[in-house]
Design an enzyme around this catalytic site. Structure first.
Site, PDB file in Angstrom:
ATOM      1  N   ARG A 107       0.822  -1.210   0.000  1.00 21.43           N
ATOM      2  CA  ARG A 107       0.000   0.000   0.000  1.00 21.43           C
ATOM      3  C   ARG A 107       0.853   1.256   0.000  1.00 21.43           C
ATOM      4  O   ARG A 107       2.028   1.234   0.378  1.00 21.43           O
ATOM      5  CB  ARG A 107      -0.924   0.044   1.227  1.00 21.43           C
ATOM      6  CG  ARG A 107      -0.228   0.141   2.595  1.00 21.43           C
ATOM      7  CD  ARG A 107      -0.133   1.515   3.163  1.00 21.43           C
ATOM      8  NE  ARG A 107       0.678   1.587   4.376  1.00 21.43           N
ATOM      9  CZ  ARG A 107       1.957   1.885   4.393  1.00 21.43           C
ATOM     10  NH1 ARG A 107       2.610   2.125   3.271  1.00 21.43           N
ATOM     11  NH2 ARG A 107       2.645   1.936   5.521  1.00 21.43           N
TER      12      ARG A 107
ATOM     13  N   GLU B  34      -0.939  10.099   8.448  1.00 18.08           N
ATOM     14  CA  GLU B  34       0.235   9.345   8.923  1.00 18.08           C
ATOM     15  C   GLU B  34       0.356   9.420  10.435  1.00 18.08           C
ATOM     16  O   GLU B  34       0.232  10.494  11.034  1.00 18.08           O
ATOM     17  CB  GLU B  34       1.484   9.932   8.256  1.00 18.08           C
ATOM     18  CG  GLU B  34       2.489   8.880   7.880  1.00 18.08           C
ATOM     19  CD  GLU B  34       1.964   7.939   6.814  1.00 18.08           C
ATOM     20  OE1 GLU B  34       1.489   6.836   7.187  1.00 18.08           O
ATOM     21  OE2 GLU B  34       2.032   8.272   5.622  1.00 18.08           O
ATOM     22  N   HIS B  35       0.597   8.266  11.022  1.00 23.09           N
ATOM     23  CA  HIS B  35       0.699   8.122  12.484  1.00 23.09           C
ATOM     24  C   HIS B  35      -0.607   8.545  13.177  1.00 23.09           C
ATOM     25  O   HIS B  35      -0.588   9.071  14.283  1.00 23.09           O
ATOM     26  CB  HIS B  35       1.908   8.901  13.029  1.00 23.09           C
ATOM     27  CG  HIS B  35       3.213   8.260  12.629  1.00 23.09           C
ATOM     28  ND1 HIS B  35       3.757   7.200  13.318  1.00 23.09           N
ATOM     29  CD2 HIS B  35       4.038   8.490  11.585  1.00 23.09           C
ATOM     30  CE1 HIS B  35       4.884   6.831  12.728  1.00 23.09           C
ATOM     31  NE2 HIS B  35       5.073   7.594  11.660  1.00 23.09           N
TER      32      HIS B  35
ATOM     33  N   GLY C  34      10.917  -3.903   2.958  1.00 18.07           N
ATOM     34  CA  GLY C  34      11.380  -2.887   3.908  1.00 18.07           C
ATOM     35  C   GLY C  34      11.388  -1.475   3.343  1.00 18.07           C
ATOM     36  O   GLY C  34      12.086  -0.617   3.857  1.00 18.07           O
TER      37      GLY C  34
ATOM     38  N   GLY D  99       8.806   0.583   3.229  1.00 15.83           N
ATOM     39  CA  GLY D  99       7.715   1.405   3.767  1.00 15.83           C
ATOM     40  C   GLY D  99       6.434   1.283   2.957  1.00 15.83           C
ATOM     41  O   GLY D  99       5.546   2.124   3.059  1.00 15.83           O
TER      42      GLY D  99
ATOM     43  N   SER E  12       4.562  -1.543   3.090  1.00 20.07           N
ATOM     44  CA  SER E  12       3.826  -2.621   3.750  1.00 20.07           C
ATOM     45  C   SER E  12       4.064  -3.994   3.136  1.00 20.07           C
ATOM     46  O   SER E  12       3.121  -4.764   2.930  1.00 20.07           O
ATOM     47  CB  SER E  12       2.327  -2.338   3.764  1.00 20.07           C
ATOM     48  OG  SER E  12       2.065  -1.293   4.615  1.00 20.07           O
ATOM     49  N   SER E  13       5.326  -4.294   2.876  1.00 22.47           N
ATOM     50  CA  SER E  13       5.627  -5.645   2.415  1.00 22.47           C
ATOM     51  C   SER E  13       5.236  -6.660   3.495  1.00 22.47           C
ATOM     52  O   SER E  13       4.812  -7.778   3.186  1.00 22.47           O
ATOM     53  CB  SER E  13       7.104  -5.779   2.065  1.00 22.47           C
ATOM     54  OG  SER E  13       7.910  -5.328   3.128  1.00 22.47           O
TER      55      SER E  13
ATOM     56  N   ASP F 147      -2.246  -0.828   7.616  1.00 22.87           N
ATOM     57  CA  ASP F 147      -1.622  -1.598   6.537  1.00 22.87           C
ATOM     58  C   ASP F 147      -2.402  -2.884   6.237  1.00 22.87           C
ATOM     59  O   ASP F 147      -2.620  -3.248   5.082  1.00 22.87           O
ATOM     60  CB  ASP F 147      -0.171  -1.947   6.902  1.00 22.87           C
ATOM     61  CG  ASP F 147       0.638  -0.721   7.275  1.00 22.87           C
ATOM     62  OD1 ASP F 147       0.190   0.398   6.975  1.00 22.87           O
ATOM     63  OD2 ASP F 147       1.716  -0.884   7.894  1.00 22.87           O
TER      64      ASP F 147
ATOM     65  N   TYR G  31       9.254   4.082  16.589  1.00 22.57           N
ATOM     66  CA  TYR G  31       7.805   3.960  16.378  1.00 22.57           C
ATOM     67  C   TYR G  31       7.094   3.780  17.725  1.00 22.57           C
ATOM     68  O   TYR G  31       6.127   4.490  18.028  1.00 22.57           O
ATOM     69  CB  TYR G  31       7.525   2.775  15.442  1.00 22.57           C
ATOM     70  CG  TYR G  31       6.079   2.630  15.039  1.00 22.57           C
ATOM     71  CD1 TYR G  31       5.578   3.277  13.912  1.00 22.57           C
ATOM     72  CD2 TYR G  31       5.199   1.846  15.778  1.00 22.57           C
ATOM     73  CE1 TYR G  31       4.249   3.150  13.536  1.00 22.57           C
ATOM     74  CE2 TYR G  31       3.869   1.712  15.412  1.00 22.57           C
ATOM     75  CZ  TYR G  31       3.407   2.362  14.288  1.00 22.57           C
ATOM     76  OH  TYR G  31       2.076   2.237  13.924  1.00 22.57           O
TER      77      TYR G  31
HETATM   78  C1  GLA Z   1       3.524   1.922   9.845  1.00 24.33           C
HETATM   79  C2  GLA Z   1       2.478   1.154  10.656  1.00 24.33           C
HETATM   80  C3  GLA Z   1       1.068   1.699  10.423  1.00 24.33           C
HETATM   81  C4  GLA Z   1       1.025   3.219  10.615  1.00 24.33           C
HETATM   82  C5  GLA Z   1       2.164   3.887   9.844  1.00 24.33           C
HETATM   83  C6  GLA Z   1       2.254   5.368  10.122  1.00 24.33           C
HETATM   84  O1  GLA Z   1       3.319   1.709   8.484  1.00 24.33           O
HETATM   85  O2  GLA Z   1       2.503  -0.208  10.294  1.00 24.33           O
HETATM   86  O3  GLA Z   1       0.150   1.056  11.268  1.00 24.33           O
HETATM   87  O4  GLA Z   1       1.060   3.537  11.973  1.00 24.33           O
HETATM   88  O5  GLA Z   1       3.427   3.307  10.135  1.00 24.33           O
HETATM   89  O6  GLA Z   1       1.130   6.015   9.660  1.00 24.33           O
END
Ligand code: GLA
Length: 403
Positions: A31, A37-38, A128, A130, A132-133, A178, A228
């Site tokens: 994705r 974000e966050h 890796g 970012g 969502s692998s 994700d 995180y």
């Molecule tokens: C990572 C986490 C998600 C989300 C993002 C930040 O991808 O897996 O759940 O918190 O960071 O938006």
């Protein structure tokens, strides 16, 4: 490669490794988060889309009906056999098979009884990066297990089972974005997800005149993954100081009034989250109205907030956003921001489709000149979520069924 071609390729790889055809093939996408974000672990809104990059898993019952699972990957080392008669435990931190292992454990916990099987995994989601692998690997494994065991989970339960696998087996305290988008993505749609009610709302994005350009910095600065968890803890501290269940319940005014009850860093973290939730809702309205200028401005504002208040950006991501802003709407860029957890990984730009080639060339050359690193760029339209590529008899023609 199209999903159909990927399915065929993965089936061939399976046959090569195991010497017989695969019976089941499942796929799930990576994705890109357009904005929000966050915010997921603060009960807020997110606006991601599934991308045309997938993790595909092909499998067949193990030879001789042994009660163990073999996992092969085309990109990484093979997992040692997993004995299903034992309680499944996580392998060392950072081990890739923790994701499928956690999903198998989740199915067993829910009363499913998978028999032994052999599986082969192939992915076009950058590992890796970012994008969502890990969620793509979890969700493709869950989709496979639904077919194999006959235990069909609803989309919410499936996403939650995968999230739990990531928490307990990979040790990453992620939110729910994700896994939800990998399960629920829809072609030509973004997903506006209310992470509190978990109510998904599909937002159509059919306007072919715009596209999302994904730019991989090809750097990763997060050394331990501890940043995180630290951000999560700071958000909880802010909510506690404001006496609200989560930052979703706070407003900019409430935060200002409670400012004296928290330290400066925690205040800035909360500023980001509260502003970002608002921006996300507005951006979804902008997408619905095809108001790309507004959406783009919100993306730039999101990036500035992540850089200055949340402090999860890095020099390479900032460089891409600056180059994109210099190209500007004149050159076909509406907006750009870092996407995902941060500290490297990818930026996403909302661009005019007819200007994609020129924009990509400029970003690639200027980024390389500034950082001495070659970026990787690709365009994606919003794609479909988890898909069954083959269910049933081995060797038959693949067919597609949306879950
Ligand atoms: C990572 C986490 C998600 C989300 C993002 C930040 O991808 O897996 O759940 O918190 O960071 O938006």
């Amino acid at each position: 490669m199209t999903l159909s071609e990927l399915g065929t390729y993965t089936a061939q790889q399976f046959e090569q490794v195991y010497g017989r055809p695969a019976r089941w093939i499942a796929a799930a996408p990576g994705r890109v988060n357009v904005i929000g974000e966050h915010t997921d672990y603060n009960d807020g809104f997110v606006l991601p889309m599934a991308i045309e990059r997938y993790t595909v898993i092909a499998a067949a019952p193990s030879d001789g009906h042994s009660g163990s699972v073999q996992l092969h990957s085309t990109a990484q080392n093979s997992a040692p056999p997993i004995d299903l008669s034992q309680t499944l435990k996580p392998a060392a931190k950072g081990t890739w098979w923790n994701y499928p292992l956690g999903v198998i454990a989740g199915f067993i916990r829910q009363g499913a009884r998978p028999g032994g099987f052999d599986a082969l995994i192939h992915s076009t989601v950058p590992l890796g990066g970012g994008l969502s692998s890990s969620a793509a690997l979890e969700v493709s494994t869950a989709t496979l297990l639904e077919m194999m065991t006959g235990k069909e989970l609803g989309p919410v339960d499936k996403a939650l089972l995968c999230q739990k696998a990531e928490h307990e087996f990979a040790g990453m305290p992620c939110g729910i974005m994700d896994q939800f988008i990998s399960v629920l993505g829809r072609k030509d749609h973004l997903l506006l997800l209310d992470c509190r009610s978990r109510k998904p709302e599909l937002v159509p994005m059919r306007d072919g005149s715009v596209a999302l350009l994904i730019v991989n910095t090809n750097v990763k600065h997060e050394l331990t993954g501890g940043e995180y968890a630290q951000r999560r803890a700071q958000c909880e501290q802010a909510a506690e100081a404001l006496a609200v269940p989560s930052l979703r319940d706070a407003t900019a005014q409430v935060l200002e009034q409670g400012r004296a009850r928290m330290d400066e860093t925690v205040f800035r973290r909360a500023c980001h989250v509260i502003g970002e939730i608002e921006r996300t809702v507005h951006a979804a309205e902008g997408v619905r109205a095809s108001n790309w200028t507004t959406v783009g401005q919100l993306m730039y504002a999101s990036h500035a907030s992540l850089r200055d208040d949340y402090e999860v950006s890095c020099a390479e991501l900032d460089a891409i956003v600056e180059i994109a802003a210099r190209i500007g709407t004149q050159g076909g860029v509406f907006g750009c921001r870092m996407t995902g957890g941060g500290f490297g990984g990818c930026a996403v730009a909302l661009v005019r489709t007819d200007a994609v080639d020129a924009i990509s060339a400029t970003i690639a050359s200027e980024y390389e000149a500034a950082t001495r690193i070659k970026p990787t760029l690709f365009v994606s339209r919003p794609a479909a979520g988890a898909t069954i590529v083959r269910s049933g008899e081995a060797g038959g023609p693949p067919y597609f069924r949306r879950r």
